[in-house]
Design an enzyme around this catalytic site. Structure first.
Site, PDB file in Angstrom:
ATOM      1  N   PHE A 159       0.906  -1.185  -0.029  1.00 28.82           N
ATOM      2  CA  PHE A 159      -0.092   0.027   0.121  1.00 28.82           C
ATOM      3  C   PHE A 159       0.811   1.172   0.026  1.00 28.82           C
ATOM      4  CE2 PHE A 159      -2.561  -2.942   2.905  1.00 28.82           C
ATOM      5  CZ  PHE A 159      -3.234  -3.537   1.829  1.00 28.82           C
ATOM      6  N   GLU A 245       1.195  14.479   9.036  1.00 30.69           N
ATOM      7  CA  GLU A 245       0.558  13.843   8.132  1.00 30.69           C
ATOM      8  C   GLU A 245      -0.929  13.683   8.492  1.00 30.69           C
ATOM      9  OE1 GLU A 245       0.376   9.041   6.451  1.00 30.69           O
ATOM     10  OE2 GLU A 245       2.109   9.768   7.808  1.00 30.69           O
TER      11      GLU A 245
END
Length: 382
Positions: A159, A245
């Protein structure tokens, strides 16, 4: 609707015009094809670099603008979301990987990598997640064995955003498997290193033009010169950078919320049923009134987080609050707005359908909603 709260000044809005010009010229005409290809054209990264859209906080001595103001990052995410260009990995590059290179790398590493990050000649990625370890970073199995002047890296990641196109990958690995969090280090793997390969470009539910890949490390020799920061401090570096993030993901979330609300308001004013626009039905009015109110609250919250981020006052619990609440609201809003589109909402030719598919990952990557609540609970002393 009341005017949306803004934290932007004139120079930010001027920058927004540059972002829109780049997207309209270099991205929008090609994005449908990129969705079919499974990745964007590599050249678009260089065009973004030419337009000054990459690596804002890189110092001038390394060809960057030296701007540490997350509002510029936020504008890119907003405008990319507005046009549905979910294939672009600019936000991952700017908001997630660059802080490690700017704040943790030594001078030699900065000189080697940062100019290319600014120009778009170097695309970056960060490899944390593994087939058997997602949110639990201490559970990773990728190892880096010290061999004197180099490490031998073995393992796999999955991913990984920008995984197919990335020239430089920050890899989270265990340099001391018996030391728990204190045994994790960050190694920079570069394109062309023997034993480094890419698996499938993963077939996802949404974000079809975003290259998301499996990465494989088979006895990769990584020079000690590519150790990022100090050995054994990788987990600390990750914990320091994850709040940004998560604020970044929340910012994408509110941008998507506002975008789908705008397109839905336009739709319900023109789509008719039983002789009148569906926006005239009480259910539609009430539903959109609720969503518009929640969107306003989310915008104020995200703006506040961005201001605190600029002041270096965001702690992991606040970032976790923003990440889970805004992305869950995004998921809810997109679902409700698709419902108001009726059968047309299920057709991929309508932007709301793409927004629905693209939004689903938001509550998962960067730390799942459940993990965010665990973090907040710990900060509450529970």
């Amino acid at each position: 609707m009341p005017e949306r709260p803004s934290i932007y000044e004139t120079e930010h809005e001027d920058f927004r015009k540059s972002v829109r010009a780049h997207l309209e010229r270099d991205v929008v005409p090609f994005h449908d094809q990129w969705e079919k290809d499974g990745h964007v054209d590599r050249e678009v990264w260089r065009k973004a670099g030419e337009a000054g859209l990459l690596a804002f906080d890189v110092p001038e001595e390394y060809d960057g603008p030296g701007i540490r103001d997350f509002r510029y990052n936020a504008i890119i995410a907003e405008e990319v979301t507005r046009v549905g260009a979910s294939g672009l990995g600019y936000t991952l590059h700017n908001d997630v990987t660059l802080p490690y290179l700017v704040d943790v790398a030594n001078d030699e590493q900065k000189a080697r990598w940062l100019p290319g990050c600014v120009s778009g000649d170097i695309v970056t990625a960060i490899a944390m997640t593994e087939p058997g370890a997602g949110s639990d970073l201490q559970g990773i199995r990728t190892t880096a064995v010290d061999k004197g002047d180099h490490y031998v890296l073995n393992g796999s990641k999955i991913f990984i955003t920008n995984g197919i196109l990335a020239d430089l990958v920050i890899v989270v690995a265990k340099t001391d498997p018996d030391a728990g969090a204190h045994g994790i280090s960050l190694l920079v793997v570069e394109e062309g290193m023997e034993g480094f390969s890419r698996g499938r470009n993963l077939d996802k539910l949404g974000m079809k033009a975003q290259d998301t890949a499996e990465l494989i490390f088979d006895n990769v020799i990584v020079p000690k010169a590519n150790l990022l920061g100090e050995e054994g401090k990788g987990f600390i570096y990750l914990m320091e950078n994850l709040p940004q993030e998560r604020i970044s993901i929340a910012n994408v979330g509110i941008a998507a919320i506002e975008h789908v609300l705008d397109m839905t308001l336009e739709y319900v004013k023109t789509r008719e049923a039983f002789g009148k626009p569906i926006g005239k039905f009480q259910n539609t009015r009430f539903k959109l009134a609720e969503l518009a109110t929640e969107a306003y609250i989310a915008r104020v919250f995200v703006n506040h987080c961005i201001e605190l981020l600029n002041e270096k006052k965001v702690d992991p619990s606040l970032a976790s609050m923003a990440k889970w609440w805004v992305t869950e609201l995004q998921k809810k809003t997109v679902d409700e707005c698709l419902q108001l589109h009726g059968g047309y909402g299920y057709m991929m030719e309508y932007p709301i359908a793409k927004a629905y598919a693209d939004s689903r990952i938001q509550t998962i990557y960067g730390g799942t909603t459940e993990i965010m609540k665990e973090i907040i609970g710990r900060f509450l002393g529970l």
